[in-house]
Scaffold this motif. Structure first.
Motif, mmCIF file in Angstrom:
data_model
loop_
_atom_site.group_PDB
_atom_site.id
_atom_site.type_symbol
_atom_site.label_atom_id
_atom_site.label_comp_id
_atom_site.label_asym_id
_atom_site.label_seq_id
_atom_site.Cartn_x
_atom_site.Cartn_y
_atom_site.Cartn_z
ATOM 1 N N PHE A 229 10.239 -3.520 -9.640
ATOM 2 C CA PHE A 229 10.243 -4.899 -9.869
ATOM 3 C C PHE A 229 9.960 -5.745 -8.620
ATOM 4 O O PHE A 229 9.330 -6.922 -8.648
ATOM 5 N N GLN A 230 10.732 -5.382 -7.720
ATOM 6 C CA GLN A 230 10.795 -6.199 -6.442
ATOM 7 C C GLN A 230 9.250 -6.288 -5.847
ATOM 8 O O GLN A 230 9.088 -6.968 -5.213
ATOM 9 N N THR A 231 8.530 -5.034 -5.972
ATOM 10 C CA THR A 231 7.225 -5.044 -5.499
ATOM 11 C C THR A 231 6.141 -5.302 -6.720
ATOM 12 O O THR A 231 4.806 -4.941 -6.232
ATOM 13 N N HIS A 232 6.359 -5.558 -7.646
ATOM 14 C CA HIS A 232 5.678 -5.609 -8.749
ATOM 15 C C HIS A 232 4.713 -4.274 -9.128
ATOM 16 O O HIS A 232 3.684 -4.562 -9.794
ATOM 17 N N ARG A 233 5.479 -3.221 -9.025
ATOM 18 C CA ARG A 233 4.614 -1.707 -9.019
ATOM 19 C C ARG A 233 4.271 -1.809 -10.674
ATOM 20 O O ARG A 233 3.224 -1.226 -10.802
ATOM 21 N N ASP A 234 5.214 -2.253 -11.410
ATOM 22 C CA ASP A 234 5.018 -2.014 -12.963
ATOM 23 C C ASP A 234 3.738 -2.791 -13.365
ATOM 24 O O ASP A 234 2.847 -2.284 -14.127
ATOM 25 N N ILE A 235 3.322 -3.829 -12.939
ATOM 26 C CA ILE A 235 2.280 -4.625 -13.326
ATOM 27 C C ILE A 235 0.988 -4.097 -12.712
ATOM 28 O O ILE A 235 0.003 -3.884 -13.220
ATOM 29 N N ARG A 236 1.094 -3.517 -11.392
ATOM 30 C CA ARG A 236 0.092 -2.846 -10.861
ATOM 31 C C ARG A 236 -0.567 -1.874 -11.441
ATOM 32 O O ARG A 236 -1.443 -1.419 -11.885
ATOM 33 N N GLU A 237 0.550 -0.790 -12.053
ATOM 34 C CA GLU A 237 0.386 0.275 -12.688
ATOM 35 C C GLU A 237 -0.313 -0.036 -14.225
ATOM 36 O O GLU A 237 -0.907 0.639 -14.762
ATOM 37 N N PHE A 238 0.134 -1.072 -14.717
ATOM 38 C CA PHE A 238 -0.273 -1.595 -16.252
ATOM 39 C C PHE A 238 -1.685 -1.889 -15.979
ATOM 40 O O PHE A 238 -2.568 -1.416 -16.792
ATOM 41 N N MET A 239 -2.128 -2.339 -14.842
ATOM 42 C CA MET A 239 -3.553 -2.477 -14.598
ATOM 43 C C MET A 239 -4.572 -1.687 -14.577
ATOM 44 O O MET A 239 -5.696 -1.668 -14.639
ATOM 45 N N GLU A 240 -3.979 -0.457 -14.052
ATOM 46 C CA GLU A 240 -4.620 0.902 -13.969
ATOM 47 C C GLU A 240 -4.640 1.746 -15.277
ATOM 48 O O GLU A 240 -5.586 2.290 -15.524
ATOM 49 N N ILE A 241 -3.440 1.636 -16.196
ATOM 50 C CA ILE A 241 -3.459 2.330 -17.592
ATOM 51 C C ILE A 241 -4.308 1.730 -18.484
ATOM 52 O O ILE A 241 -4.975 2.378 -19.172
ATOM 53 N N LEU A 242 -4.029 0.371 -18.635
ATOM 54 C CA LEU A 242 -4.579 -0.570 -19.875
ATOM 55 C C LEU A 242 -6.258 -0.231 -20.076
ATOM 56 O O LEU A 242 -6.743 -0.174 -21.120
ATOM 57 N N PRO A 243 -7.119 -0.263 -18.916
ATOM 58 C CA PRO A 243 -8.520 -0.066 -19.103
ATOM 59 C C PRO A 243 -8.895 1.079 -19.812
ATOM 60 O O PRO A 243 -10.167 1.257 -20.495
ATOM 61 N N ASN A 244 -7.896 2.263 -19.789
ATOM 62 C CA ASN A 244 -8.366 3.548 -20.545
ATOM 63 C C ASN A 244 -8.332 3.347 -21.798
ATOM 64 O O ASN A 244 -8.885 4.320 -22.486
ATOM 65 N N TYR A 245 -7.651 2.249 -22.518
ATOM 66 C CA TYR A 245 -7.446 2.294 -23.953
ATOM 67 C C TYR A 245 -8.012 1.092 -24.507
ATOM 68 O O TYR A 245 -7.561 0.525 -25.732
#
Length: 312
Positions: A229-245
């Motif tokens: 959460f401190q580096t917003h990695r969760d949101i960065r990963e979200f942007m990589e996963i979601l387009p596949n679906y």
């Protein structure tokens, strides 16, 4: 006879591993249903391994996988599963900073023994154990029947909209399902469980959900989630996963999902301003811009998919 193992991933957990192992050993006669317990230690620099050896006092063997170097949480789990998959039908994961309640194995094993062949995983609700010792309750209602989330398009879509309702610590996974769906992707340190769950449902494996709080999930300021959460990695990963679906979504649903992420990053942006955390503020600004760009690309991709479908 169904062979079941317990897998305990650990890394520098000398202050908590005793609670975890004691909670496993307190499962009563249900522990006799377990063929072995495995501690997959990711090259701890503290006394995690030595304490585990001292604390384990049960006839069920405790096998330890020590790493020569730190692999990261998902690669550590992947290698441990690879080492045991030929010897068991199911494995149950319990992180070495979490605590199993007294009815954990009873509920999990009884479902493993009776569930249908298309069930790839079994999970439950949980309680959050906060750093100050307080407990945030989860769903715990014996009157609610065990739910089955079918492995189909509707469940994939629902999981995209809702987020990861599947809790890996405390859950059981069928070895056949894991081999079919593939390993946890190490590049997604924060959302690896969500990404694997989407693959599981997409491949047609269903998931059972037990509406009982079977574990205490320890919250920590030094956890992977907190650091993420401190580096917003969760949101960065979200942007990589979601387009596949995105083919599962309507345009309005795609926008709603991105708006939720924008609200998350906006709150963090405001908080970083209040706390005068300039580094986190600039990171939040960057991620917000990345979200807007990702949304535009995803909308274009979804429109192209719709155009192709209409042509066919």
């Amino acid at each position: 006879m169904i062979k079941i193992a317990i897998l305990v991933p650990s890394f520098n957990n000398e202050n908590t591993v005793n609670y975890t192992l004691e909670s496993i050993q307190s499962q009563g006669a249900w522990l006799n249903k377990i063929s072995s317990v495995y501690l997959a230690d990711d090259c701890s620099s503290d006394r995690t391994v030595s304490l585990a050896k001292t604390l384990w006092m049960n006839s069920i063997p405790l096998n330890i996988f020590p790493r020569d170097k730190n692999l990261g949480q998902w690669e550590n789990v992947n290698q441990a599963i690879d080492a045991i998959k030929d010897h068991v039908d199911w494995f149950i994961i319990l992180h070495s900073d979490d605590i199993a309640k007294a009815n954990w194995l009873e509920m999990m094993v009884s479902r493993i023994e009776t569930c249908s062949e298309n069930i790839g995983s079994i999970c439950s609700s949980w309680e959050n154990l906060m750093p100050d010792g307080s407990i945030v309750p989860g769903e715990d209602n014996p009157s609610i029947p065990i739910g089955v989330i079918e492995g189909n398009d509707a469940s994939v879509k629902g999981t995209l909209l809702k987020g990861c309702w599947w809790h890996i610590s405390g859950c059981a996974i069928r070895v056949k399902a894991f081999e079919d769906c593939g390993v946890f992707n190490p590049k997604f340190s924060q959302l690896g469980d969500w990404e694997w769950l989407l693959r599981c449902l997409h491949n047609g494996w269903s998931v059972e959900y037990i509406p009982r709080t079977l574990i205490l999930y320890r919250q920590s300021n030094t956890s992977v989630s907190s650091q993420s959460f401190q580096t917003h990695r969760d949101i960065r990963e979200f942007m990589e996963i979601l387009p596949n679906y995105i083919n599962y979504l309507k345009s309005t649903e795609l926008l709603d999902i991105y708006m939720k992420q924008m609200k998350f990053i906006s709150r963090r942006l405001i908080k970083s301003l209040i706390t005068l955390n300039t580094e986190r503020f600039y990171l939040a600004c960057q991620v917000l811009f990345m979200l807007l760009t990702s949304l535009k690309k995803s909308q274009q991709k979804l429109n192209n998919l719709k155009a192709q479908n209409s042509e066919t």
